[in-house]
Design an enzyme around this catalytic site. Sequence first.
Site, PDB file in Angstrom:
ATOM      1  N   HIS A   1       0.874  -1.179   0.000  1.00  0.00           N
ATOM      2  CA  HIS A   1       0.000   0.000   0.000  1.00  0.00           C
ATOM      3  C   HIS A   1       0.912   1.230   0.000  1.00  0.00           C
ATOM      4  CE1 HIS A   1      -2.775   2.936   1.865  1.00  0.00           C
ATOM      5  NE2 HIS A   1      -3.761   2.125   1.549  1.00  0.00           N
TER       6      HIS A   1
ATOM      7  N   ASP B   1       3.387  -4.433   8.158  1.00  0.00           N
ATOM      8  CA  ASP B   1       2.181  -3.628   8.044  1.00  0.00           C
ATOM      9  C   ASP B   1       0.995  -4.592   8.163  1.00  0.00           C
ATOM     10  OD1 ASP B   1      -0.046  -2.308   7.184  1.00  0.00           O
ATOM     11  OD2 ASP B   1       0.761  -1.700   5.243  1.00  0.00           O
TER      12      ASP B   1
ATOM     13  N   GLN C   1      -4.246  -5.043   7.123  1.00  0.00           N
ATOM     14  CA  GLN C   1      -5.287  -5.944   6.600  1.00  0.00           C
ATOM     15  C   GLN C   1      -5.335  -7.267   7.356  1.00  0.00           C
ATOM     16  OE1 GLN C   1      -7.603  -5.209   4.460  1.00  0.00           O
ATOM     17  NE2 GLN C   1      -6.824  -3.211   3.856  1.00  0.00           N
TER      18      GLN C   1
ATOM     19  N   LYS D   1      -9.934  -0.710  10.784  1.00  0.00           N
ATOM     20  CA  LYS D   1     -10.098  -1.875   9.895  1.00  0.00           C
ATOM     21  C   LYS D   1     -10.423  -3.137  10.701  1.00  0.00           C
ATOM     22  CE  LYS D   1      -6.961  -0.081   6.361  1.00  0.00           C
ATOM     23  NZ  LYS D   1      -7.776   0.347   5.227  1.00  0.00           N
TER      24      LYS D   1
ATOM     25  N   CYS E   1      -4.819   2.317  -3.594  1.00  0.00           N
ATOM     26  CA  CYS E   1      -3.603   2.898  -2.995  1.00  0.00           C
ATOM     27  C   CYS E   1      -2.419   1.946  -3.142  1.00  0.00           C
ATOM     28  CB  CYS E   1      -3.788   3.239  -1.525  1.00  0.00           C
ATOM     29  SG  CYS E   1      -5.010   4.495  -1.228  1.00  0.00           S
TER      30      CYS E   1
HETATM   31  C1  LIG Z   1      -2.099  -2.845   3.652  1.00  0.00           C
HETATM   32  C2  LIG Z   1      -2.436  -1.470   4.146  1.00  0.00           C
HETATM   33  N1  LIG Z   1      -1.498  -0.739   4.758  1.00  0.00           N
HETATM   34  C3  LIG Z   1      -1.739   0.478   5.235  1.00  0.00           C
HETATM   35  C4  LIG Z   1      -2.979   1.049   5.104  1.00  0.00           C
HETATM   36  C5  LIG Z   1      -3.211   2.417   5.644  1.00  0.00           C
HETATM   37  O1  LIG Z   1      -4.124   2.392   6.700  1.00  0.00           O
HETATM   38  P1  LIG Z   1      -4.645   3.764   7.323  1.00  0.00           P
HETATM   39  O2  LIG Z   1      -5.159   4.584   6.189  1.00  0.00           O
HETATM   40  O3  LIG Z   1      -5.710   3.328   8.286  1.00  0.00           O
HETATM   41  O4  LIG Z   1      -3.489   4.387   8.015  1.00  0.00           O
HETATM   42  C6  LIG Z   1      -3.993   0.352   4.460  1.00  0.00           C
HETATM   43  C7  LIG Z   1      -5.320   0.955   4.243  1.00  0.00           C
HETATM   44  O5  LIG Z   1      -6.057   0.566   3.367  1.00  0.00           O
HETATM   45  C8  LIG Z   1      -3.713  -0.946   3.976  1.00  0.00           C
HETATM   46  O6  LIG Z   1      -4.649  -1.676   3.356  1.00  0.00           O
END
Ligand SMILES: Cc1ncc(COP(=O)(O)O)c(C=O)c1O
Length: 405
Positions: free
Chosen positions: A122, A199, A202, A225, A363
């Site tokens: 992402h 990270d 998900q 999430k 993204c």
């Molecule tokens: C794999 C992953 N990393 C990071 C993020 C970023 O999360 P946030 O916007 O809640 O900080 C997302 C959000 O969709 C994501 O899917």
Amino acid sequence: MGFNIDKIRADFPILKRKVYGKQLVYFDNGATTHKPQQVIDSIVDYYSNFNSNVHRGVHKLSVEATTAFEDSRKYVAHFINAEDDREIVFTRGATESINLVANSFLSLINKGDEVLITSIEHHSNLVPWQQLCEKKNAKLKVVPVSDDGNLDMEFLDNMLSEKVKIFALSHISNVLGTINPIKEIIAKAHKFGIPVLIDGAQAIAHLKVDVQDLDCEFYCFSAHKAYGPMGFGVLYGKKEWLTRLQPYQYGGEMISSVSLDKTTFNEIPYKFEAGTPNVSGALATVAALKYIKNIGIDNIAKYEDDLLEYATEKLLEIDKMRIIGTSSEKTAVISFLVGDIHPYDIGTLLDQMGVAVRTGNHCAQPLIDNYCIPGTIRASFAVYNSKEEVDYFIEALKKSLAMLA
Ligand SMILES: Cc1ncc(COP(=O)(O)O)c(C=O)c1O
């Protein structure tokens, strides 16, 4: 508690909503999940009964708020099996957690060093590292993904070396649903002394996370999430790493002493928590994690796997269906395209029929570019989704395709 889908659905008031006169079918859980009444109540309870700033008051409300806030840290530590609650830093979300680590690494990266990521990240786990490398004249190296959505482990083996100063990768891809074999990857990285950031944005709502078992240096996620509030997140960091890193933001609470000449910083985790924190966010996050715990993460994983299998089978019956991300290790995300129809057109028609999906690059533009596609339609599931909703979605999709034919 056993798995009772009707009871679970009843906990989420928004699921009663209609859109355009149709019953809402919400399959955009990869973007954010809905909140059960227990989470909503915890926010109302905080503001109704003990709203106060934390760590700084002698009065009763402040003491109560501080105790609740710090108890939240203990609960989060317990939830992901951290060794010590000082290893839990509260942030605004996964994005801020990753930025915190990337910025704190500024002093640890030198010209010619390497930072490793993967091509399925992402933007939140890509841009901060890209910026770090630009600032320090370091090299950003990217582990490629194969057509089915698995990381190329042979490439990875060749990319690991003492030059790599940190490896940041996702636990689960938000586009492909691939569950990366992170335990194995972390062990490989450690052979070269490379710290690993996972990270987990998900993952946290879909499978068990045990940071001691994984042995990662950093793990992060966003509460929203995982049925929790927006604007609240977690960074887990091993004690020795958090102690070593420089603070990311400066201000109140993160200091030990301040004079006009010099400031010394607070202990971990407080040196990373400048300013007034999101106290209700912490409490609501605990309510969300308790909600997950009460159902049982293994029950959730099993239920969502069944849903994924069911939906995948039904989708594959559709002519010209192309699923992007076909790893055997997948969680409840299906990205797809039908023929050469633009994802946006399908998404818009589905919306008219009450079905909320995501369309676009999610993204993760480099990943979408890698597949040479304009984007995908993404259906992502949560614990409250049902097979009946999948059936409705498939019918709505067929109707949309007929209209676009
Ligand atoms: C794999 C992953 N990393 C990071 C993020 C970023 O999360 P946030 O916007 O809640 O900080 C997302 C959000 O969709 C994501 O899917």
